[in-house]
Design an enzyme around this catalytic site. Structure first.
Site, PDB file in Angstrom:
ATOM      1  N   LYS A  37       2.290   7.852  34.932  1.00 26.91           N
ATOM      2  CA  LYS A  37       2.359   8.167  33.510  1.00 26.91           C
ATOM      3  C   LYS A  37       3.326   9.342  33.306  1.00 26.91           C
ATOM      4  O   LYS A  37       2.958  10.506  33.471  1.00 26.91           O
ATOM      5  CB  LYS A  37       0.966   8.500  32.988  1.00 26.91           C
ATOM      6  CG  LYS A  37      -0.029   7.335  33.143  1.00 26.91           C
ATOM      7  CD  LYS A  37      -1.424   7.718  32.681  1.00 26.91           C
ATOM      8  CE  LYS A  37      -2.427   6.604  32.924  1.00 26.91           C
ATOM      9  NZ  LYS A  37      -2.168   5.387  32.146  1.00 26.91           N
ATOM     10  N   THR A  38       4.583   9.025  32.964  1.00 27.47           N
ATOM     11  CA  THR A  38       5.603  10.052  32.787  1.00 27.47           C
ATOM     12  C   THR A  38       6.442   9.762  31.544  1.00 27.47           C
ATOM     13  O   THR A  38       6.441   8.641  31.030  1.00 27.47           O
ATOM     14  CB  THR A  38       6.560  10.105  34.001  1.00 27.47           C
ATOM     15  OG1 THR A  38       7.353   8.908  34.024  1.00 27.47           O
ATOM     16  CG2 THR A  38       5.796  10.244  35.313  1.00 27.47           C
ATOM     17  N   VAL A  66      -7.000   8.731  13.980  1.00 25.93           N
ATOM     18  CA  VAL A  66      -7.541   7.372  14.058  1.00 25.93           C
ATOM     19  C   VAL A  66      -8.998   7.453  14.496  1.00 25.93           C
ATOM     20  O   VAL A  66      -9.324   8.087  15.501  1.00 25.93           O
ATOM     21  CB  VAL A  66      -6.749   6.521  15.061  1.00 25.93           C
ATOM     22  CG1 VAL A  66      -7.285   5.091  15.071  1.00 25.93           C
ATOM     23  CG2 VAL A  66      -5.276   6.521  14.716  1.00 25.93           C
ATOM     24  N   CYS A  83       9.876  10.970  38.674  1.00 20.06           N
ATOM     25  CA  CYS A  83       9.215  12.262  38.809  1.00 20.06           C
ATOM     26  C   CYS A  83      10.176  13.232  39.487  1.00 20.06           C
ATOM     27  O   CYS A  83      10.358  13.177  40.713  1.00 20.06           O
ATOM     28  CB  CYS A  83       7.939  12.114  39.634  1.00 20.06           C
ATOM     29  SG  CYS A  83       6.990  13.646  39.727  1.00 20.06           S
ATOM     30  N   GLY A 140       6.268   8.281  23.104  1.00 23.25           N
ATOM     31  CA  GLY A 140       6.302   6.848  22.860  1.00 23.25           C
ATOM     32  C   GLY A 140       6.230   6.496  21.391  1.00 23.25           C
ATOM     33  O   GLY A 140       6.958   5.623  20.905  1.00 23.25           O
ATOM     34  N   ASP A 165       1.087   6.683  28.174  1.00 26.04           N
ATOM     35  CA  ASP A 165      -0.066   7.103  28.971  1.00 26.04           C
ATOM     36  C   ASP A 165      -1.361   6.395  28.620  1.00 26.04           C
ATOM     37  O   ASP A 165      -2.274   6.330  29.440  1.00 26.04           O
ATOM     38  CB  ASP A 165      -0.282   8.616  28.815  1.00 26.04           C
ATOM     39  CG  ASP A 165       0.866   9.446  29.362  1.00 26.04           C
ATOM     40  OD1 ASP A 165       1.772   8.856  29.973  1.00 26.04           O
ATOM     41  OD2 ASP A 165       0.850  10.675  29.178  1.00 26.04           O
ATOM     42  N   GLN A 171       6.540  18.140  26.987  1.00 30.36           N
ATOM     43  CA  GLN A 171       5.621  18.652  27.994  1.00 30.36           C
ATOM     44  C   GLN A 171       6.182  18.744  29.413  1.00 30.36           C
ATOM     45  O   GLN A 171       5.727  19.584  30.191  1.00 30.36           O
ATOM     46  CB  GLN A 171       4.339  17.832  27.969  1.00 30.36           C
ATOM     47  CG  GLN A 171       3.594  17.973  26.648  1.00 30.36           C
ATOM     48  CD  GLN A 171       2.357  17.112  26.587  1.00 30.36           C
ATOM     49  OE1 GLN A 171       1.728  16.836  27.590  1.00 30.36           O
ATOM     50  NE2 GLN A 171       2.011  16.667  25.387  1.00 30.36           N
ATOM     51  N   CYS A 227       2.058  12.606  34.917  1.00 30.45           N
ATOM     52  CA  CYS A 227       3.002  13.264  35.822  1.00 30.45           C
ATOM     53  C   CYS A 227       2.309  13.729  37.102  1.00 30.45           C
ATOM     54  O   CYS A 227       1.994  14.908  37.272  1.00 30.45           O
ATOM     55  CB  CYS A 227       3.690  14.433  35.142  1.00 30.45           C
ATOM     56  SG  CYS A 227       5.094  15.030  36.125  1.00 30.45           S
TER      57      CYS A 227
END
Length: 450
Positions: free
Chosen positions: A344-345, A118, A379, A54, A336, A83, A201
């Protein structure tokens, strides 16, 4: 990516390194970006937190919008990983090296790469704090910090990975141990787990199970194996159409599924896995294993917990349609680390990036966002070394399919898309800010049928 106890996917075998990001391996960068650990400037028009899918995709888009010199990415990792490939690495179908690129090679040229971590966010003052008390201010902030892995929440881990017979496809340090455990399998229980937390995932914990089944059949060991999927969930998959198809696969392959079972301890020296029965809190079961694949508990990165930008659970609190923060109009989230109610993919990140790009464009013009994210995620459920069920769905857990075919069927074409085409699309389109998900292609496909 994000750290393991505070990151994106993975871990290492030295206790201290489990707190670091999986991408922190020593690899040389291309020298196209700032070499200093702290910011070259202290103000950027667009500041991006996170160098995962992202973060890189949005920094590429923002570069074209405001100019490279006005964009910075905060990311300490020196390596970027694709990943989704780790499912195939754990099953012996791909090499780990195929998933890695130096971070400098994916960072948009000219964009400032701030090689730091951060420490705190202060959206009321439009700034963030980095290591060494470095303050960086921004006009617009994009949070793309990924998800954290928490192997340490399972008693006996991460130290248990020092023993054989146990692996995890969620970690760059342990994914190859999955493949070794599969190759070394002789007879007994092969156990695959799904934790009692949000995960990235959600199909991956069972993809490796199907690949293991296929490998054991190919090597003549399947008759000596009891394959077991112990999941904390009450269903095999959240979308009924694909769940029904997966249950048929499970039945055909004689796989045992135990619902509402959460892995709470690994006794690696005894090859024992301890599960809590979530329907009977406090009641546990101990299973001997010959192979164990662990999907770790996950959660938001530590810097987001109790942050002004996060909800009570620690996820970045954004509007589910525009990805704009609910309280701070110049803050946005993707991927994510957000509280978007979808899986979350990387596919979700792709779709979100296209929407977020349009949202920010309008906000920069002092206009209201109109483009709406429908929760699209995908997915590719790998069911063997040449078959995939391509699950695509929306916020309502309803199929949102790209192709005019029944995608709940196992297909070789979809396997090749997962294994061969998607990595190319990831490296050459998504990370360069040109791929916003399959929506335009989907429209063309279906218009062509009218």
């Amino acid at each position: 990516m994000s750290a393991i106890g505070a990151v994106s996917s993975c871990s290492c075998l030295c206790s201290g390194v489990w707190l670091l990001k999986p991408g922190m391996q020593k690899m040389s960068s291309f020298g196209l970006h700032t070499a200093a650990r702290c910011a070259a400037k202290h103000y950027y028009e667009v500041l991006v937190l996170g160098g995962g899918a992202g973060g890189i995709a949005m920094s590429a888009r923002m570069k074209r919008k405001v100019g490279a010199e006005n964009v910075a990415v905060v990311e300490p990792s020196k390596t970027h990983y694709y990943q989704p490939l780790w499912t195939l690495v754990g099953g012996g179908a791909k090499q780990l090296a195929d998933s890695a690129r130096p971070m400098g090679s994916v960072m948009p040229t000219g964009v400032e790469w701030i090689k730091s971590q951060v420490i705190a966010l202060d959206p009321d003052k439009n700034c963030v704090w980095l290591e060494n008390d470095i303050k960086v201010s921004y006009k617009y902030l994009i949070i793309a910090l990924g998800i954290s892995l928490h192997y340490e929440k399972i008693k006996g881990l991460p130290e248990g990975f020092n023993y054989p017979k146990i692996g995890s496809n969620y970690s760059v340090q342990t994914v190859e141990k999955t493949w070794r455990a599969l190759q070394d399998f002789k007879e007994g229980n092969a156990i695959f787990t799904f934790p009692n937390t949000p995960v990235k995932c959600a199909g991956a914990p069972q993809k490796i199970m199907y690949l293991s089944d296929a490998y054991l059949r190919k090597t003549g060991k399947r008759s000596k194996a009891n394959i077991m999927f112990n999941t904390s969930l009450g269903v095999i998959f959240g979308v009924k159409k694909y769940a029904d198809a997966l249950l048929e696969v499970i039945k055909d392959r004689n796989i045992a599924v135990n619902y509402k079972r959460s892995l709470i301890e690994v006794r690696a020296d005894k090859q024992e896995a301890v599960f809590e029965n979530l329907d009977k809190p406090g009641v546990t079961e101990v299973h001997q294993y010959e192979m164990l694949h662990v999907t770790p508990p996950m959660g938001p990165p530590a810097v987001l917990i109790n942050s002004p930008v996060s909800d009570e659970s620690g996820w970045v609190d954004v509007d589910k349609e525009t990805l704009q923060h609910k309280k701070y109009p110049n803050v946005f989230g993707i991927g994510d680390c957000t509280n978007l109610p979808t899986s979350k993919t990387a596919a979700a990140v792709a779709a979100q990036s296209g929407v977020l790009d349009k949202t920010i464009s309008l906000v920069m013009k002092n206009e209201l966002p109109v483009k709406k994210y429908d929760g699209y995620t995908s997915c590719p459920l790998v069911t063997s070394y040449n078959k995939v069920i391509l699950a695509e769905f929306d916020y309502n857990a309803q199929p949102l399919e790209t192709f005019p075919i029944d995608q709940s069927k196992e297909r070789t074409t979809m396997y090749h898309m997962k294994a061969d085409m998607m990595p190319l699309l990831y490296w050459n389109a998504l990370l360069k800010g040109y791929w916003g998900g399959p929506a335009p292609f989907r429209k063309l496909m279906h218009l062509g049928l009218k």
